[in-house]
Design an enzyme around this catalytic site. Structure first.
Site, PDB file in Angstrom:
ATOM      1  N   GLY A   1       0.812  -1.214   0.000  1.00 24.09           N
ATOM      2  CA  GLY A   1       0.000   0.000   0.000  1.00 24.09           C
ATOM      3  C   GLY A   1       0.842   1.258   0.000  1.00 24.09           C
ATOM      4  O   GLY A   1       2.077   1.210   0.045  1.00 24.09           O
TER       5      GLY A   1
ATOM      6  N   ALA B   1       0.376  -1.917   8.761  1.00 20.77           N
ATOM      7  CA  ALA B   1      -0.217  -0.884   7.903  1.00 20.77           C
ATOM      8  C   ALA B   1      -1.430  -1.382   7.138  1.00 20.77           C
ATOM      9  O   ALA B   1      -2.098  -0.587   6.472  1.00 20.77           O
ATOM     10  CB  ALA B   1       0.839  -0.367   6.917  1.00 20.77           C
TER      11      ALA B   1
ATOM     12  N   ILE C   1      -0.714   1.424  12.586  1.00 19.44           N
ATOM     13  CA  ILE C   1      -1.053   2.705  11.980  1.00 19.44           C
ATOM     14  C   ILE C   1      -2.546   2.965  12.171  1.00 19.44           C
ATOM     15  O   ILE C   1      -3.380   2.204  11.694  1.00 19.44           O
ATOM     16  CB  ILE C   1      -0.697   2.714  10.484  1.00 19.44           C
ATOM     17  CG1 ILE C   1       0.809   2.573  10.336  1.00 19.44           C
ATOM     18  CG2 ILE C   1      -1.197   3.982   9.815  1.00 19.44           C
ATOM     19  CD1 ILE C   1       1.279   2.463   8.927  1.00 19.44           C
TER      20      ILE C   1
ATOM     21  N   LYS D   1      -9.366   9.716  12.256  1.00 18.88           N
ATOM     22  CA  LYS D   1     -10.794   9.363  12.184  1.00 18.88           C
ATOM     23  C   LYS D   1     -11.220   8.454  13.335  1.00 18.88           C
ATOM     24  O   LYS D   1     -12.412   8.179  13.510  1.00 18.88           O
ATOM     25  CB  LYS D   1     -11.097   8.717  10.832  1.00 18.88           C
ATOM     26  CG  LYS D   1     -10.937   9.694   9.679  1.00 18.88           C
ATOM     27  CD  LYS D   1     -11.083   9.038   8.336  1.00 18.88           C
ATOM     28  CE  LYS D   1     -10.945  10.067   7.217  1.00 18.88           C
ATOM     29  NZ  LYS D   1      -9.659  10.780   7.218  1.00 18.88           N
TER      30      LYS D   1
ATOM     31  N   ASN E   1      -4.890  12.870   7.128  1.00 20.28           N
ATOM     32  CA  ASN E   1      -4.902  12.418   5.737  1.00 20.28           C
ATOM     33  C   ASN E   1      -3.496  12.455   5.148  1.00 20.28           C
ATOM     34  O   ASN E   1      -2.697  13.330   5.477  1.00 20.28           O
ATOM     35  CB  ASN E   1      -5.833  13.303   4.903  1.00 20.28           C
ATOM     36  CG  ASN E   1      -7.282  13.110   5.276  1.00 20.28           C
ATOM     37  OD1 ASN E   1      -7.615  12.967   6.445  1.00 20.28           O
ATOM     38  ND2 ASN E   1      -8.151  13.086   4.298  1.00 20.28           N
ATOM     39  N   VAL E   2      -3.225  11.512   4.274  1.00 23.90           N
ATOM     40  CA  VAL E   2      -1.903  11.409   3.671  1.00 23.90           C
ATOM     41  C   VAL E   2      -1.999  11.823   2.207  1.00 23.90           C
ATOM     42  O   VAL E   2      -2.725  11.210   1.414  1.00 23.90           O
ATOM     43  CB  VAL E   2      -1.350   9.969   3.788  1.00 23.90           C
ATOM     44  CG1 VAL E   2       0.022   9.878   3.145  1.00 23.90           C
ATOM     45  CG2 VAL E   2      -1.280   9.565   5.259  1.00 23.90           C
ATOM     46  N   LEU E   3      -1.259  12.883   1.866  1.00 27.01           N
ATOM     47  CA  LEU E   3      -1.309  13.404   0.500  1.00 27.01           C
ATOM     48  C   LEU E   3      -0.775  12.384  -0.493  1.00 27.01           C
ATOM     49  O   LEU E   3       0.332  11.871  -0.334  1.00 27.01           O
ATOM     50  CB  LEU E   3      -0.467  14.686   0.397  1.00 27.01           C
ATOM     51  CG  LEU E   3      -1.044  15.932   1.060  1.00 27.01           C
ATOM     52  CD1 LEU E   3       0.000  17.041   1.089  1.00 27.01           C
ATOM     53  CD2 LEU E   3      -2.277  16.408   0.329  1.00 27.01           C
TER      54      LEU E   3
ATOM     55  N   VAL F   1      -7.697  12.561  -1.599  1.00 27.85           N
ATOM     56  CA  VAL F   1      -8.317  13.531  -2.503  1.00 27.85           C
ATOM     57  C   VAL F   1      -7.390  13.977  -3.629  1.00 27.85           C
ATOM     58  O   VAL F   1      -7.865  14.344  -4.709  1.00 27.85           O
ATOM     59  CB  VAL F   1      -8.808  14.778  -1.726  1.00 27.85           C
ATOM     60  CG1 VAL F   1      -9.904  14.404  -0.770  1.00 27.85           C
ATOM     61  CG2 VAL F   1      -7.664  15.475  -1.006  1.00 27.85           C
TER      62      VAL F   1
END
Length: 608
Positions: free
Chosen positions: A286, A359, A401, A405, A442-444, A450
């Protein structure tokens, strides 16, 4: 071939200039000097030419790029000419018993002027007439320090460069109204818009390597108000290692605009912790898992086990790591599902890892709202399988991990992650294994985030869909998230929930606007459409709830949350009944349990 042609051309040119300087010195300027014979004059000329070529070779005058000539090159010419003239004077005295000092001094001056002038005249012709400036893009450089000047000089000297520097922008008041390399200083960063309009700027280059990310964001916001394309100079380490040249500008990335500096690592503690050990990573194919593998391999573990359910993703990370580390690290790809308890125990027993980075998870909020049973099986029972296998076979540390949320979750995904945290916290109470969770936002660029979605929508011509104009999220980069996970492993004492100080949350609509501008479009061209909140989504996320806040940092920008620990018997009873529920009951029970509402009648009814 080109080098030989250049060498012959410069050699012939210098020979002519040397003889011309000698002739002008002895005949028109010093007619009173009596030369005994033509043979003596020929001997002086031959000596001077040969000496010149010897010293020119010694000082590498024919190996210098004269289009970049500066004081250093001029000094080399002066030394070469001086020694050639001195050698000629010595030979002249030996053969003729006399030195024509005035003539040789005049020769020296003409000699320096002609040799040096020929080089600098070529540079002037090249800079003035041979560069197609009219076809180049008018460029504004932000930053008139060493880096900015280096960029401007490189652009001036490169015939192939597509950019032509028109002006500098810098916030140093001492540089106002100055000229650097004949390029004017327009003003400070508050005048970027004015400069672009006044000077008809096509491109902006940000050339301040020491710039903090919040300052970079501020400057980019000013640049984004214009239609000029904004780029940034390469990283200094890439320049130093020769990966790129100074004029290989890169586009500003969304990651550059987080508004905070990335977390730095305690390299020594991680190296001691990982080097020479066996490391196991679940979800290794991932976005986060694969980056953890890349980062871990930099610290030279003895063996790394890549565990994943997806055959193709494990194959890709396996091949990538083998290209770089095959001779240094034993790399073991393992196809296995964390829901398969027997398989997880088998892998732990076979490899006995020192540390496990967990993960693997389902992480897509709306999808998990529609599939709560799968979220429970993977995120809760899958974590339970891997964690209990790690406990059974004496793993030193287990790092899970988690997610922001998991805080006050209104959705299935967040609830299952919170329950997974509860499981490892419960195990930590009576285990020799150090169980910890790492919680971040959030992980870019990760799959399902997004950024990839926005990019696809921009490439398709828009519009970009945002759920709500006021929705905010915490963001970090994939490498940053992975480093935090690795650092947490070295800090683990058992039972902690590590939380990254991620700065201020970012509005999703602002992220969309920046990405549109970075892609070279205007917001009007692409458009933004608000689609409304999706099932299970919150307007904003939290990294800690009010009962978990622990202000003290255990490492720069890393906090420990005081998450509530539930007795293992109570937790086992709560989660064991989940799979017997209908999906509607499961949805409500998950959220109630995750929010510590154990006395909720629906939960009690379901459990009983």
């Amino acid at each position: 071939m080109a080098y030989k042609t250049r060498l012959v051309t410069l050699g012939l040119l210098d020979s002519i200039l040397v003889l011309l300087s000698l002739y002008l010195s002895y005949y028109p300027l010093h007619p009173s000097i009596i030369i005994d014979s033509k043979q003596v004059m020929m001997m002086i000329g031959l000596t001077l030419v040969v000496s010149h070529h010897i010293f020119a070779s010694y000082y590498r005058l024919y190996n210098k790029a004269w289009e970049y000539a500066s004081v250093g090159e001029l000094f080399a010419i002066v030394k070469g000419v001086t020694f050639a003239v001195l050698t000629t004077a010595v030979i002249q005295y030996i053969v003729h018993f006399e030195i024509y000092v005035r003539a040789l001094v005049t020769t020296w001056m003409l000699y320096v002027l002609s040799i040096g002038g020929s080089r600098f005249v070529w540079r002037m012709i090249r800079d003035t007439y041979l560069k197609p400036d009219s076809s180049k893009k008018r460029t504004l450089i932000i930053g008139a320090g060493a880096a900015g000047v280096m960029v401007a000089r490189q652009l001036q000297k490169s015939v192939d460069a597509e950019l032509s520097t028109v002006a500098f922008i810098d916030d140093d008041p001492k540089k106002f109204k100055l000229q650097i390399l004949d390029i004017p200083m327009f003003g400070n960063t508050s005048q970027i818009q004015e400069a672009v309009t006044t000077l008809n700027i096509d491109n902006i280059v940000i050339a301040i390597p020491s710039l903090k990310q919040n300052e970079l964001k501020r400057i980019f916001d000013e640049c984004a108000k214009t239609k000029a394309k904004t780029q940034i100079m390469p990283m200094l380490e890439d320049l130093m290692t020769g990966k790129v040249s100074v004029n290989n500008f890169r586009d500003v990335q969304v990651e550059d605009l987080l508004g905070r500096d990335p977390v730095e690592l305690d390299i020594n503690s991680i190296s001691e912790y990982v080097s020479g050990k066996t490391v196991l990573v679940t979800g290794a194919g991932g976005s986060i898992g694969s980056e953890i593998c890349r980062q871990i391999c930099k610290f030279n573990p003895a063996k790394i086990i890549l565990v994943g359910h997806g055959e193709n993703s494990i194959y890709l990370i396996d091949m990538e790591l083998r290209r770089t580390y095959q001779t240094q690290i034993e790399i073991v790809p393992v196809i296995g599902d964390i829901q398969d308890r027997a398989r997880m125990f088998q892998v732990m027993e076979e490899h006995h890892p020192f540390v496990v980075y967990h993960a693997a998870a389902h992480k897509h909020v709306p999808l998990m709202e529609y599939n709560p049973r799968e979220a429970v099986k993977n995120n809760i029972f899958g974590t339970k399988n891997v964690a209990e296998a790690a406990d059974t076979f004496g793993v030193h540390a287990f790092v899970m991990i988690s997610s922001d949320k998991a805080v006050n979750p209104p959705n299935v995904m967040g609830a299952t992650k919170r329950l997974a945290e509860m499981i490892i916290q419960s195990l930590a109470q009576n285990s020799n294994t150090k169980f910890v969770a790492v919680r971040f936002g959030n992980v870019l660029g990760s799959r399902g985030s997004v950024i990839p979605l926005f990019k696809k929508q921009i490439q398709a011509g828009g519009p970009v869909t945002v759920t709500h104009p006021d929705m905010t999220r915490y963001f970090m980069t994939i490498p940053e998230a992975s480093r935090l996970v690795i650092q947490a492993g070295s800090l683990a004492r058992g039972g902690e929930v590590f939380v990254l100080d991620m700065g201020e949350p970012v509005k999703i609509v602002d992220l969309a606007k920046n990405l549109i501008k970075l892609s070279g479009y205007t917001i009007e061209e692409i458009g933004i459409r608000f689609s409304g909140l999706r099932p299970g989504e919150k307007m904003f996320e939290e990294l800690l709830n009010e009962n978990e806040v622990h202000p003290e940092q255990v490492f720069p920008k890393i906090h420990i949350g005081k998450a509530k620990v539930i007795r293992s018997e109570e937790l086992s009873g709560l989660i064991s009944s989940l799979l017997d529920m209908s999906e509607a009951e499961m949805h409500d029970s998950l959220i109630a349990i995750a929010n510590n509402k154990f006395d909720d009648s629906s939960v009690l009814a379901a459990v009983n």
